[in-house]
Design a protein around this motif. Structure first.
Motif, PDB file in Angstrom:
ATOM      1  N   THR A 151       5.336   0.776   5.694  1.00 48.49           N
ATOM      2  CA  THR A 151       3.871   0.511   5.064  1.00 48.49           C
ATOM      3  C   THR A 151       3.347  -0.549   6.084  1.00 48.49           C
ATOM      4  O   THR A 151       3.392  -1.253   6.606  1.00 48.49           O
ATOM      5  CB  THR A 151       4.330   0.551   3.573  1.00 48.49           C
ATOM      6  OG1 THR A 151       5.156  -0.604   3.557  1.00 48.49           O
ATOM      7  CG2 THR A 151       5.413   2.206   3.098  1.00 48.49           C
ATOM      8  N   ARG A 152       1.458  -0.316   4.489  1.00 50.73           N
ATOM      9  CA  ARG A 152       1.099  -1.533   5.548  1.00 50.73           C
ATOM     10  C   ARG A 152       1.385  -2.902   4.932  1.00 50.73           C
ATOM     11  O   ARG A 152       1.382  -4.060   4.718  1.00 50.73           O
ATOM     12  CB  ARG A 152      -0.408  -1.238   5.117  1.00 50.73           C
ATOM     13  CG  ARG A 152      -1.513  -0.430   6.058  1.00 50.73           C
ATOM     14  CD  ARG A 152      -2.314   0.425   6.028  1.00 50.73           C
ATOM     15  NE  ARG A 152      -2.959   1.273   5.998  1.00 50.73           N
ATOM     16  CZ  ARG A 152      -3.693   1.563   7.063  1.00 50.73           C
ATOM     17  NH1 ARG A 152      -3.724   1.006   7.806  1.00 50.73           N
ATOM     18  NH2 ARG A 152      -3.610   3.136   7.602  1.00 50.73           N
TER      19      ARG A 152
ATOM     20  N   LEU B 249      -2.682   6.717  11.958  1.00 50.54           N
ATOM     21  CA  LEU B 249      -3.041   6.052  10.424  1.00 50.54           C
ATOM     22  C   LEU B 249      -3.785   4.448  10.859  1.00 50.54           C
ATOM     23  O   LEU B 249      -3.655   4.405  10.144  1.00 50.54           O
ATOM     24  CB  LEU B 249      -1.585   6.282   9.229  1.00 50.54           C
ATOM     25  CG  LEU B 249      -1.697   7.277   8.644  1.00 50.54           C
ATOM     26  CD1 LEU B 249      -0.149   6.971   8.424  1.00 50.54           C
ATOM     27  CD2 LEU B 249      -2.126   7.617   8.187  1.00 50.54           C
ATOM     28  N   ASP B 250      -4.180   4.890  12.331  1.00 51.72           N
ATOM     29  CA  ASP B 250      -4.569   2.858  12.602  1.00 51.72           C
ATOM     30  C   ASP B 250      -3.646   1.824  12.092  1.00 51.72           C
ATOM     31  O   ASP B 250      -4.365   1.284  11.590  1.00 51.72           O
ATOM     32  CB  ASP B 250      -6.050   3.368  12.117  1.00 51.72           C
ATOM     33  CG  ASP B 250      -6.602   1.415  12.762  1.00 51.72           C
ATOM     34  OD1 ASP B 250      -6.321   1.161  14.117  1.00 51.72           O
ATOM     35  OD2 ASP B 250      -7.812   1.087  12.317  1.00 51.72           O
ATOM     36  N   MET B 251      -2.330   1.731  12.076  1.00 49.96           N
ATOM     37  CA  MET B 251      -0.950   0.975  11.649  1.00 49.96           C
ATOM     38  C   MET B 251      -0.804   0.481  13.031  1.00 49.96           C
ATOM     39  O   MET B 251      -0.483   1.759  13.782  1.00 49.96           O
ATOM     40  CB  MET B 251      -0.615   1.509  10.641  1.00 49.96           C
ATOM     41  CG  MET B 251      -0.363   2.349   9.177  1.00 49.96           C
ATOM     42  SD  MET B 251       0.255   3.087   7.937  1.00 49.96           S
ATOM     43  CE  MET B 251       1.141   1.884   8.144  1.00 49.96           C
TER      44      MET B 251
ATOM     45  N   ARG C 170       0.976  -1.582   0.007  1.00 56.60           N
ATOM     46  CA  ARG C 170      -0.153  -0.128   0.133  1.00 56.60           C
ATOM     47  C   ARG C 170       0.992   1.030  -0.137  1.00 56.60           C
ATOM     48  O   ARG C 170       0.527   2.355  -0.611  1.00 56.60           O
ATOM     49  CB  ARG C 170      -0.944   0.273   1.184  1.00 56.60           C
ATOM     50  CG  ARG C 170      -2.121  -1.126   0.768  1.00 56.60           C
ATOM     51  CD  ARG C 170      -3.202  -1.413   2.085  1.00 56.60           C
ATOM     52  NE  ARG C 170      -3.523   0.612   1.990  1.00 56.60           N
ATOM     53  CZ  ARG C 170      -4.955   1.348   1.828  1.00 56.60           C
ATOM     54  NH1 ARG C 170      -6.062  -0.037   1.118  1.00 56.60           N
ATOM     55  NH2 ARG C 170      -5.341   1.737   2.441  1.00 56.60           N
TER      56      ARG C 170
ATOM     57  N   ASP D 245       0.757   4.582   1.962  1.00 57.11           N
ATOM     58  CA  ASP D 245      -0.190   4.584   2.734  1.00 57.11           C
ATOM     59  C   ASP D 245       1.525   4.106   3.826  1.00 57.11           C
ATOM     60  O   ASP D 245       1.371   3.321   4.234  1.00 57.11           O
ATOM     61  CB  ASP D 245      -0.841   3.991   2.692  1.00 57.11           C
ATOM     62  CG  ASP D 245      -2.176   3.034   4.404  1.00 57.11           C
ATOM     63  OD1 ASP D 245      -2.867   2.433   4.399  1.00 57.11           O
ATOM     64  OD2 ASP D 245      -1.839   4.284   5.276  1.00 57.11           O
ATOM     65  N   GLY D 246       1.894   4.942   5.057  1.00 57.74           N
ATOM     66  CA  GLY D 246       2.875   4.760   5.364  1.00 57.74           C
ATOM     67  C   GLY D 246       3.699   6.096   5.928  1.00 57.74           C
ATOM     68  O   GLY D 246       3.136   6.974   5.792  1.00 57.74           O
TER      69      GLY D 246
ATOM     70  N   LEU E  27       1.931   6.005  13.681  1.00 59.57           N
ATOM     71  CA  LEU E  27       1.778   4.898  13.199  1.00 59.57           C
ATOM     72  C   LEU E  27       0.136   4.760  13.677  1.00 59.57           C
ATOM     73  O   LEU E  27      -1.333   4.823  13.090  1.00 59.57           O
ATOM     74  CB  LEU E  27       1.901   3.780  14.153  1.00 59.57           C
ATOM     75  CG  LEU E  27       3.418   4.243  13.009  1.00 59.57           C
ATOM     76  CD1 LEU E  27       4.746   2.565  13.527  1.00 59.57           C
ATOM     77  CD2 LEU E  27       3.117   3.196  10.869  1.00 59.57           C
ATOM     78  N   ASN E  28      -0.222   5.625  14.973  1.00 57.86           N
ATOM     79  CA  ASN E  28      -2.199   5.364  15.619  1.00 57.86           C
ATOM     80  C   ASN E  28      -2.453   6.523  14.863  1.00 57.86           C
ATOM     81  O   ASN E  28      -3.514   5.948  14.752  1.00 57.86           O
ATOM     82  CB  ASN E  28      -1.569   5.578  17.002  1.00 57.86           C
ATOM     83  CG  ASN E  28      -1.114   4.817  18.302  1.00 57.86           C
ATOM     84  OD1 ASN E  28      -0.797   3.529  17.753  1.00 57.86           O
ATOM     85  ND2 ASN E  28      -0.752   5.235  18.967  1.00 57.86           N
TER      86      ASN E  28
END
Length: 95
Positions: free
Chosen positions: A94-95, A60-62, A24, A30-31, A57-58
């Motif tokens: 990244t995801r 972006l809910d990662m 992603r 998305d990272g 990261l939080n």
């Protein structure tokens, strides 16, 4: 000298580093990234970078792919194997 990088859980020569075309971060940017300075072979303010990384990261809910202690060890190993006296460690998740 070929640099060593850490990608997908392994230390590899940079010319062998590969990511999936379905990553992603590659497809949608998305990272999250952080850049830590290295002076005299020492990481500068790693803790501050780690706090900001977790916060980003939080947002972006990662999830973190490893613990902060493991991340510090990865950074230290990259500094060691690349013989970095002055430079940067660039981290991208990244995801």
């Amino acid at each position: 000298m070929t640099r060593t990088v850490f990608v997908n859980g392994a230390y590899v020569p940079e010319n062998e580093a590969k990511i999936s075309i379905f990553d992603r971060g590659f497809l949608m940017a998305d990272g999250v990234y952080e850049v830590t300075s290295v002076l005299q072979g020492k990481l500068i303010d790693f803790e501050g970078h780690a706090v900001r990384l977790e916060r980003s990261l939080n947002e972006l809910d990662m999830g973190m792919p490893c613990t902060i202690d493991e991340l510090l060890e990865i950074h230290r190993e990259l500094v060691r194997v690349n013989e970095i006296d002055e430079g940067l460690v660039y981290l991208q998740i990244t995801r």
